[in-house]
Scaffold this active site. Structure first.
Site, short mmCIF file in Angstrom:
data_model
loop_
_atom_site.label_atom_id
_atom_site.label_comp_id
_atom_site.label_asym_id
_atom_site.label_seq_id
_atom_site.Cartn_x
_atom_site.Cartn_y
_atom_site.Cartn_z
N MET A 1 44.58 23.65 53.40
CA MET A 1 45.13 22.02 53.47
C MET A 1 44.13 21.08 53.12
O MET A 1 43.08 20.89 53.60
CB MET A 1 45.64 21.99 54.82
CG MET A 1 46.73 23.17 55.32
SD MET A 1 47.33 22.51 56.97
CE MET A 1 47.93 24.13 57.51
N CYS A 186 37.46 17.08 52.31
CA CYS A 186 36.55 18.11 51.75
C CYS A 186 36.75 19.52 52.52
O CYS A 186 35.79 20.31 52.51
CB CYS A 186 35.02 17.81 51.66
SG CYS A 186 34.67 16.27 50.73
N ARG A 187 37.67 19.78 53.20
CA ARG A 187 38.14 20.90 54.02
C ARG A 187 37.22 20.97 55.15
O ARG A 187 37.04 22.28 55.63
CB ARG A 187 38.21 22.19 52.98
CG ARG A 187 39.32 22.04 51.85
CD ARG A 187 39.42 23.44 51.10
NE ARG A 187 39.86 24.36 52.18
CZ ARG A 187 41.04 24.61 52.53
NH1 ARG A 187 41.99 23.61 52.19
NH2 ARG A 187 41.39 25.76 53.38
N LEU A 188 36.70 20.27 55.30
CA LEU A 188 35.79 20.34 56.85
C LEU A 188 36.26 19.94 58.07
O LEU A 188 36.13 19.27 58.71
CB LEU A 188 34.63 19.42 56.69
CG LEU A 188 33.54 19.56 55.42
CD1 LEU A 188 32.35 18.62 55.32
CD2 LEU A 188 33.21 20.98 55.26
#
Length: 208
Positions: A1, A186-188
């Site tokens: 996501m 950044c999908r972090l």
């Protein structure tokens, strides 16, 4: 996501979380409502069939009682039959606008009849009649058949209060796991898992 273009979530840290996952759940539900999420109490309920095939559908969270979440359904529905065979269930709340998700795993059991009676009495009359009319999850011939059953129930209870059908009521879900997911660029993403450890909850952070 990926984080939505118009949403910037603040970083969620361990110290930001309540030690009690039910308090954290209530906090996020309140936030979702205040930020305009449609039906924030809608939750994805997954059960397991006798053939070990998982089945999912949306139900509504109708309250939190102690350390239990509860919803209502027809006790002759597919979901109820599956819960009776295997009470282990999974719940999921997901609010794309907020980039927030809550996973819950636990054990479901029938609510006390008084709880079901009390809630049923608050439902609109047409919903009460619908509970009597619908043979939930069973094969029907047409929409006309449903309307005939509804009209039959309406006639039966004309001029009197509609009682709770004996095959309709609540389920309580006693969770043993919560996971709170908070979207980040950044999908972090932030992920925190609550696991029951005796009478207390243990919290660990998970990699996204």
């Amino acid at each position: 996501m990926e984080l939505g273009a118009n949403i910037v979530n603040s970083l969620l840290r361990r110290e930001d979380l309540s030690h009690d996952p039910f308090i954290q759940l209530k906090k996020w539900l309140t936030e979702a409502g205040e930020k305009g999420v449609d039906i924030p109490e809608a939750m994805h309920l997954s059960t397991l069939g006798i053939d070990c095939q998982p089945h999912s559908r949306i139900v509504l969270l109708k309250g939190i009682e102690g350390e239990n979440l509860f919803f209502f359904t027809n006790y002759e529905s597919s979901k109820a039959k599956e819960i009776n065979l295997n009470p282990n269930v999974a719940l999921l709340f997901y609010w794309p606008r907020l980039e927030k998700q809550i996973r819950v795993e636990g054990v479901a059991f029938k609510a006390d009849a008084k709880v079901s009676d009390s809630y049923f009495a608050t439902r609109p009359r047409n919903s009460q009649l619908g509970a009597w009319a619908s043979p939930q999850s069973k094969k029907i011939d047409s929409q006309d058949q449903l309307e005939l059953l509804y009209n039959k129930a309406d006639k039966k209870f004309h001029g009197v209060e509609v009682p709770r059908p004996p095959n309709w009521g609540g389920y309580l879900v006693k969770p043993f796991m919560f996971e709170f997911w908070n979207g980040q660029p950044c999908r972090l993403h932030n992920r925190f898992k609550y696991s029951k450890n005796g009478e207390k909850w243990k919290i660990v952070q998970l990699a996204p």
